[in-house]
Design an enzyme around this catalytic site. Structure first.
Site, PDB file in Angstrom:
ATOM      1  CB  SER A  69      -0.973  -0.039   1.181  1.00 44.31           C
ATOM      2  OG  SER A  69      -1.909   1.012   1.123  1.00 44.31           O
ATOM      3  CG  HIS A  97      -6.014  -0.175  -1.069  1.00 40.36           C
ATOM      4  ND1 HIS A  97      -5.154   0.479  -1.927  1.00 40.36           N
ATOM      5  CD2 HIS A  97      -5.439  -0.142   0.164  1.00 40.36           C
ATOM      6  CE1 HIS A  97      -4.089   0.868  -1.242  1.00 40.36           C
ATOM      7  NE2 HIS A  97      -4.247   0.511   0.026  1.00 40.36           N
TER       8      HIS A  97
END
Length: 316
Positions: A90, A193
């Protein structure tokens, strides 16, 4: 073969930069990175409490800065071979971009400032959250996530998927989850996300053209399916897409396995990715670089394992 990995949001801990500030030059580096990122890294990394550094706009710049500092100190003696692969989970992909020379340290901080603020704003638009689903058969887990109108935001390992979506749906998943699995709510500010982050993706897409991307000096493994990306511009494109798309860390570990990884070093604040590797990459050597006390063991790992990767890399 040595892989260096960079953790994502949630790995931060109160005071985790305190041991590093004692090293020569670190405070000056933190001041420079703070200016680029628009956040007081020294204060938040040494004095702020857990609630303060949980804020997305604080946590993400802290994590990128920590990785930059730890990597610089690792190589302060100047006698280490480069890693054979670098990957970040991430926001850790921004750290990886700096370590691989795709972005300068200052540009990585500028980018994380935009990313973290945009994601925080998107998260504030409506109540959303995330939960880790641990165990269970993969098909049952994905079916339960879909049944509740949620998204599989992180595919972290063979035994862990993170679901994201509305607060109500996360609660419902906890009450009616997949068989033989535990649903663990996460202390995060939003459904990262997933399509809930579409606004953040648009802001990043508008900002990225102001950056100059170089091709990476070492292979970079992307969260987008575990691809090895050798073009800096392509890597930045994937960072933009990533904020509203799933993080497939399981695929990243699969790529490392296929390439013959023998060791993994996780940069500060370390532990999460090493934990996943111990289950999915059994038998590899590992080290966590959390404090300066870990530097010598980390250097030994690099000396023993770096430089064994094949020269051929997949072009993307």
């Amino acid at each position: 073969m040595l892989a260096i990995v960079c953790p994502g949001q949630g790995a931060q801990k109160p005071g985790f930069l305190s041991p590093w500030r004692e090293l020569p030059g670190v405070e000056d580096t933190l001041a420079s990175l703070s200016e680029a990122g628009g956040v007081d890294l020294l204060r938040h990394g040494t004095e702020s409490d857990a609630d303060t550094i949980r804020d997305t706009a604080v946590a993400q710049p802290l994590l990128v800065a920590a990785g930059i500092i730890a990597s610089a100190q690792l190589r302060a003696e100047g006698d280490l071979a480069p890693a054979d692969a670098i990957a970040g989970h991430s926001v850790g992909e921004l750290t990886a971009a700096a370590l691989a020379g795709v972005l300068t340290d200052q540009d990585a901080m500028r980018l994380v400032a935009v990313r973290s603020t945009a994601m925080a704003q998107a998260a504030a638009a409506e109540p959303t959250s995330m939960a880790a689903v641990v165990g269970g058969a993969r098909e049952d887990v994905l079916a339960a996530i879909e049944r509740h109108g949620l998204h599989a935001a992180n595919i972290n390992s063979a035994q862990q998927v993170v679901a994201a979506g509305s607060v109500e749906a996360i609660t419902a998943l906890g009450e009616d989850g997949p068989a033989k699995a535990r649903v663990i709510p996460l202390q995060v500010a939003g459904a990262f996300h997933t399509p809930y982050m579409a606004g953040a993706r648009e802001e990043l897409a508008a900002f990225v053209p102001s950056l100059t991307a170089s091709d990476p000096s070492v292979p970079l493994i992307s969260n987008a399916g575990g691809d090895v990306v050798t073009a800096g511009s392509r890597y930045l494109d994937q960072i933009v897409t990533q904020v509203a798309s799933p993080v497939d860390w399981e695929a990243c570990m699969g790529t490392l396995r296929e390439r013959g990884v023998t060791a993994m070093l996780e940069l500060a604040p370390a532990g999460t990715l090493i934990g996943l590797a111990k289950r999915d990459l059994r038998g590899i050597a590992t080290a966590s670089l959390n404090t300066p006390d870990d530097l010598e063991a980390a250097r030994e790992l690099v000396r023993e394992h770096a430089g064994a990767a094949p020269i051929e890399d997949q072009e993307n």
